[in-house]
Structures are given as structure tokens and as C-alpha cells.
Design an enzyme around this catalytic site. Structure first.
Site, PDB file in Angstrom:
ATOM      1  N   LYS A 271      -6.289   4.736   8.284  1.00  0.00           N
ATOM      2  CA  LYS A 271      -5.262   5.731   7.516  1.00  0.00           C
ATOM      3  C   LYS A 271      -5.743   6.876   7.438  1.00  0.00           C
ATOM      4  O   LYS A 271      -4.630   7.993   8.131  1.00  0.00           O
ATOM      5  CB  LYS A 271      -4.827   4.969   6.205  1.00  0.00           C
TER       6      LYS A 271
ATOM      7  N   SER B  34       0.827  -1.228  -0.158  1.00  0.00           N
ATOM      8  CA  SER B  34      -0.146  -0.125  -0.050  1.00  0.00           C
ATOM      9  C   SER B  34       0.886   1.232   0.110  1.00  0.00           C
ATOM     10  O   SER B  34       0.276   2.307  -0.138  1.00  0.00           O
ATOM     11  CB  SER B  34      -0.796   0.060   1.311  1.00  0.00           C
TER      12      SER B  34
END
Length: 638
Positions: free
Chosen positions: A556, A513
Site C-alpha cells: 500500500k 482496512s
């Protein structure tokens, strides 16, 4: 590009649609465990079938999704059988081979009680005769005026009779397994059991001779497989069992009986070995995904050949019916706890919102219900501490802060340390530095600074060198990024060393990611174009430059907001998964991106913006044939 933040309902009447209750006390909790299972319809169906046919089941999935609850439900569903008690008798011909007997449930205690009563009568009769004999000897010695010799003779006779007569207790059978109080089939949880606890054992006897030793049959101890006879044996984290235990477990499954012998150096070893002990149980094995790799192949084959394998769901669709089930789960947890007050509508709505948020998917509710149960109990404890009759939404919100995971607390601590040492930058611009985002644990995120530097190579060919405890998938993502770098810079990087550093990754980097962040940092370093530091990004990257979806997007974004970052770039395909808390909505702008071009447009701050945008547009549309490296040599990833 337009920034978008998903709006969610904020009123209880919308979230609790079709739920016609004021408090959780009005919700009826099903009497049977199988009816209390939420969101695992396939697993419930399998358990019902397996119970009827007495099949084995292996359940694989994340912790807290209901595996142990389904195993207990299996015990309730098993067809009623005549349960048995197990007795172990001494063997007159071979004391090291005790005899096993089965009797109907409840009879074993009567048999043992009758043997004890008979032994007590015999002992009392012998003691009476011995006392009369002693009195006679001593009396005769006094009559003959030889009382000293009489006392000595009485003591001698007493000791001789004491050690020459057999111990009545040695002939009393031992109750090995009792099912006299079991209304349903036995349920035995053998998770984490050592070999002796699982398969049975023989206790060590420090007195091996001299008439003081404990009879062999009295030292025999039943194992979990024997106590589960006629019921369910549940073993979670099945792969943690030793290979030897798994092999013996397979034998027990195949034969339906397993003798008890010493299993450790502190037991009696192989000297004592009983007759085969019945152990016809239904086995439910469970574990995470890694359990399949660590499991004995023959044991798994046995389960697959004579049963079912089930993968546990981690979320369920948020339909009106499933919302009602989720609200019923709150009532179940309150009833099972028995110490916390019921929830009002506001509190139930807040728990439902958190279940939606923790699912990580738009239109879904989490099925990691053990964690949700912990939140419910903490909220109830806070309400009880306040001395109120009902738990409110305020208590649930306070519980979310109080019951934060260790990973979330560590993430906050690391963020504070980065700020203290000026490693956290959330304003201005910097060349070759990007604020990436990562997930720590299961429910928290963190800002992951990534730095890149480009130097002339001292060797014949350049290298891409990445540091920060990168694991396999992360290393492969760096390889993919190198292809993007060559395409979008248009430069020959074979003579360059590209250094990529992940800051503060003490636990390592797993996953891809950070690919978008790495590509942006390297392109910034090569081109000498600054990167906005009030911006963070996350996303996987294909070799063609497409931004691919990632996990944990909600956590996040919240981590970026807490760090003071104003804008975050996420894959466009993850926009429907964004379910950040209301308090973060005004703190951060969320921008969906489709391609690396979109990322560079948002993140880089070139002096000649028009020329830069034209360059990346031309490079993105340029045929691959025109970009081939004439030497055919690719950079090496270390």
C-alpha cells in the site's frame, strides 16, 4: 507526530551473515526431497510420522508453500513394500465382469508377453493350415478343369474359417498397472481429475457386434487410485472434486479396493464392471482454506480419524539458520531448472531481501516459495541472455520489474487512467475526499479514492449509503464507522443521509482496512473541513476509535509513493511490517497513528486549527453516557 521509516541492512555481508559461500554453486543440495523443504518443520515432522505408519494427511494453506513437494517426499519415505502389477483377464462365464489378478512387480509384462507369443504361434499355425487347404482346393479344381468353382469354394471356406475361429487376441490379459520400473512407492498426482481418470473407466466400443467388438477386459482403464496402490495419491484443491467422486474416493479409502466400471456417458456405463481392484494408497489431500468448506464431511472425517491435518506456514522467522535455508533454496531452484547460471553473493542477498519484503512481517521470510522460484528463474534467464557466468543483483532487480504480477500491472494501468481522467488527486485539499489504500492480488497495492457527501434525509430517519461493490466485512466496517462519526462530530445524524462512494472498485471491496479513510471522509463532509490530498491512509477502526492493524502495508505504501503522494498514515502496530524498496524511501513520509484523533490531526486542514483540535480532544474524552441518542434509533446501513 514523528515520522519513521524502518531502516534495513543494505549490505550483502549483513544480510548474508554466517553464509560462507561466494556463489550458489558452492551450496550442497540435499539428495532427499524431505530435506529440501524449507520452513515447514511441523509439516515435515507430520509427514515423517505419517510415512512410517501409513497415515493419510490433509494440508491446508496458501498456494506455493510446499504442499506438493511434501507429498512427493512422502512417496520417498514410505516403507519399502513388495509392489504389485495388476492384470485384467477375460471372463469366459461373464464377459462383462473381467477378472483381476495381482502379480509381483515386473512379472505382468512377462505374462502378457508370453500370452502374446503363444497367441502368435497359434495364429501362424492356423494360417499355415488354412493356406494349405486353400492351395489344395484350388489345385484340385484345376486338375478337374473346374477352376472357377474351385476359387469360389476356396473363398467360401476361407471366410467360414476366418469368422468361426476365436480371436487369439481376445484371450490375452491386459496390463492394467505396471510398477516394474518404480524404485520407490508410486506417486500419483490426481489433481483436477474427472471421475474416469480418478476411479478408472471402461472405454466406449463403437462396434458392439458382428465379431468386430473389442473384448470387455481390453477396454478397462485403470484410475489414479489403482495406480497409486502401495504408494501416495495426491489431490490438490480437493474441494473441486464432485460430491460423487469424493464419496467413491471415501469408499476406496475404507475398503482398499474399488471395481472399475463406466464413469461417463461415452464409456460403457454399468454394463462392464470388473472384480474389485486393489487400491491401498496413502492419501494426501491439499487445498486453500476454502477447501475445508467444500470437502465431503465424511471424507474429511476419515482423514482426521486415520491421519493428520496440517496448516502450512506462510513465513518463517529470519534467523541465521533460516537465512541459510533460504539461500539453499536458491541453489535448489537453479539445480532443478538446469538451464540458468548460479547466483553470486549480491544476487543471493537481493533474493533474500525480496523474501523478507514479501513476508509482510518484520523479522520474517516468506514461505510462498513458488513465487520466489519464479523470480529466481526470470533473473537467471536475464543473466543467460546477457551471456554471463553468474547472475548478479542487477539481474534480480530487473527480474522484479519483468516478473511483476498481473494485479500489479493492472494497478499501474488503473492509476494511469485515474490520472488521465483527473480522478487521481495528489495535491491541494478537498472536502469529503480521502485517498485510501488497498491491496490488489497478493503482491501489489493501489490508491483507492473515497468520497463522502452529506444531505438532509427525505425520509423520517437518515441512512448511511455506501457504494462500490462492498462485500460483507467492508459493509460491517461502515456500521462501526457510523458510531465513530456520531461521537466525533457531536451531531444528530439521524436526519442526514451519508453517502460514501468508493471510486474505481470494479472488483469490489473486501475487508475493513478502509475504515479510517471512510471515517475521515465523512467527518470532513459533515464538518466542512478540507482533507489534504497529498496524503493517503489505511487502517481498520474499532468502535472506540482505535486504529487497528491491517495487511499488505508495504504494498500500500509503495502504491502511494508511485502515485505521487507525499505522506501516508498507517496503524502504529504495522510499523514493524514496513519493508518498502529502497527507491521509495525518499519519496514518501510514513506516519504511525494510534487513534482516529491522530488521523484527523494529520489529514484535516481546518481554518481554526486550535478550535478544531480542542473539539476532537473533548469529544474523544467525553463519556459515552452523554452521547446516547435519546430516540434510541440508529442509522440503517444499505
Amino acid at each position: 507526530m514523528d515520522s519513521t521509516v524502518n531502516e534495513e541492512p543494505t549490505h550483502e555481508d549483513t544480510i548474508l551473515e554466517n553464509v560462507q559461500v561466494e556463489t550458489s554453486s558452492e551450496i550442497e543440495v540435499p539428495a532427499h526431497l524431505i530435506d529440501q523443504v524449507i520452513g515447514q518443520e511441523h509439516a515435515v515432522e507430520v509427514i515423517r510420522k505419517a510415512a512410517i505408519q501409513r497415515r493419510h494427511v490433509m494440508m491446508i494453506g496458501s498456494p506455493g508453500t510446499g504442499k506438493s513437494m511434501l507429498a512427493k517426499a512422502m512417496a520417498e519415505l514410505l516403507p519399502k513394500e513388495e509392489l504389485q502389477d495388476l492384470l485384467v483377464y477375460p471372463n469366459a462365464e461373464d464377459s462383462n465382469n473381467p477378472i483381476i489378478r495381482t502379480v509381483p512387480a515386473g512379472k505382468a509384462k512377462q505374462i502378457v508377453g508370453a500370452h502374446k507369443a503363444e497367441a502368435k504361434k497359434r495364429a501362424q499355425f492356423r494360417n499355415t493350415l488354412m493356406m494349405l487347404l486353400m492351395v489344395g482346393i484350388i489345385g484340385y479344381s484345376f486338375i478337374t478343369m473346374q477352376w472357377l468353382m474351385g476359387i469360389i469354394a476356396a473363398a467360401f471356406v476361407f471366410m467360414a474359417l476366418r469368422y468361426s475361429t476365436p480371436k487369439d487376441e481376445a484371450m490375452i490379459p491386459k496390463l492394467l498397472v505396471s510398477n516394474d520400473t518404480t524404485a520407490t512407492a508410486p506417486f500419483i498426482d490426481a489433481t483436477g481429475s474427472q471421475a474416469g481418470a480418478l476411479l478408472g473407466d471402461v472405454r466406449h466400443d463403437p462396434f458392439q457386434s458382428g465379431g468386430l467388438e473389442t473384448p470387455a477386459h481390453d477396454r478397462v482403464e485403470s484410475g489414479a487410485i489403482h495406480r497409486a496402490n502401495g504408494g501416495v495419491l495426491f489431490i490438490d484443491e480437493i474441494n473441486t472434486l464432485s460430491p460423487g467422486s469424493q464419496q467413491n474416493l471415501l469408499t476406496a479409502l475404507q475398503e482398499g479396493e474399488f471395481p472399475i466400471t463406466g464413469q461417463s456417458e461415452r464409456s460403457s456405463g454399468a454394463m462392464v464392471r470388473t472384480e474389485p481392484v486393489p487400491c491401498r494408497f496413502v492419501m494426501i489431500a491439499a487445498g486453500n482454506l476454502d477447501a475445508v468448506q467444500g470437502m465431503h464431511p465424511a471424507l474429511r472425517s476419515r482423514i482426521r480419524g486415520y491421519g493428520y491435518e496440517v496448516f502450512m506456514s506462510e513465513s518463517m522467522e529470519e534467523t541465521p539458520e533460516n537465512r541459510e535455508k533460504f539461500i539453499r533454496f536458491i541453489a535448489q531452484e537453479i539445480k532443478n531448472d538446469g538451464k540458468i547460471p548460479h547466483f553470486d553473493q549480491g544476487a543471493m542477498a537481493e533474493v533474500l531481501r525480496e523474501g523478507r519484503r514479501r513476508s509482510g512481517r518484520k523479522g520474517h521470510l516468506t514461505l510462498k516459495l513458488r513465487d520466489m522460484g519464479g523470480l529466481i528463474r526470470v533473473a537467471g534467464d536475464l543473466a543467460r541472455q546477457d551471456g554471463v557466468e553468474l547472475t548478479t543483483a542487477a539481474h534480480v532487480l530487473a527480474a522484479k520489474e519483468t516478473a511483476r504480477s498481473i494485479e500489479d500491472q493492472i494497478s499501474d494501468e488503473n492509476s494511469r487512467r485515474l490520472k488521465d481522467y483527473d480522478l487521481s488527486v495528489v495535491k491541494g485539499t478537498s472536502i469529503g475526499r480521502v485517498n485510501g489504500l488497498a491491496v490488489t492480488g497478493a503482491d501489489s497495492g493501489s490508491v483507492l479514492p473515497i468520497m463522502a457527501e452529506v444531505t438532509l434525509s427525505q425520509s423520517q430517519f437518515g441512512q448511511v449509503i455506501a457504494t462500490g461493490l462492498l462485500k460483507e466485512i467492508a459493509q460491517e466496517s461502515i456500521t462501526n464507522v457510523s458510531a465513530i462519526i456520531k461521537k466525533f462530530t457531536g451531531q444528530d445524524i439521524q436526519k442526514l443521509d451519508i453517502h460514501i462512494q468508493f471510486i474505481g472498485t470494479y472488483g469490489g471491496v473486501d475487508g475493513d482496512s478502509a475504515s479510517v479513510s471512510v471515517a475521515t471522509a465523512v467527518i470532513s463532509a459533515i464538518e466542512g473541513i478540507p482533507v489534504r490530498q497529498d496524503l493517503a491512509m489505511t487502517g481498520s477502526l474499532s468502535v472506540r476509535g482505535d486504529v487497528l492493524p491491517i495487511g499488505g502495508v508495504t504494498y500500500k505504501i509503495e502504491a502511494a509513493a508511485k502515485a505521487g503522494i507525499k505522506k501516508v498514515l498507517i496503524p502504529a502496530s504495522n510499523m514493524n511490517d514496513v519493508m518498502i524498496e529502497e527507491r521509495y524511501r525518499s519519496m514518501i513520509e510514513i506516519v504511525p497513528v494510534y487513534h482516529i484523533e491522530d488521523v484527523l490531526k494529520e489529514a484535516l486542514v481546518p481554518e481554526n486549527e486550535a478550535g478544531f483540535l480542542s473539539k476532537i480532544k473533548n469529544m474523544a474524552s467525553r463519556p459515552a453516557a452523554n452521547l446516547l441518542d435519546k430516540t434510541g434509533i440508529r442509522p440503517t446501513v444499505i
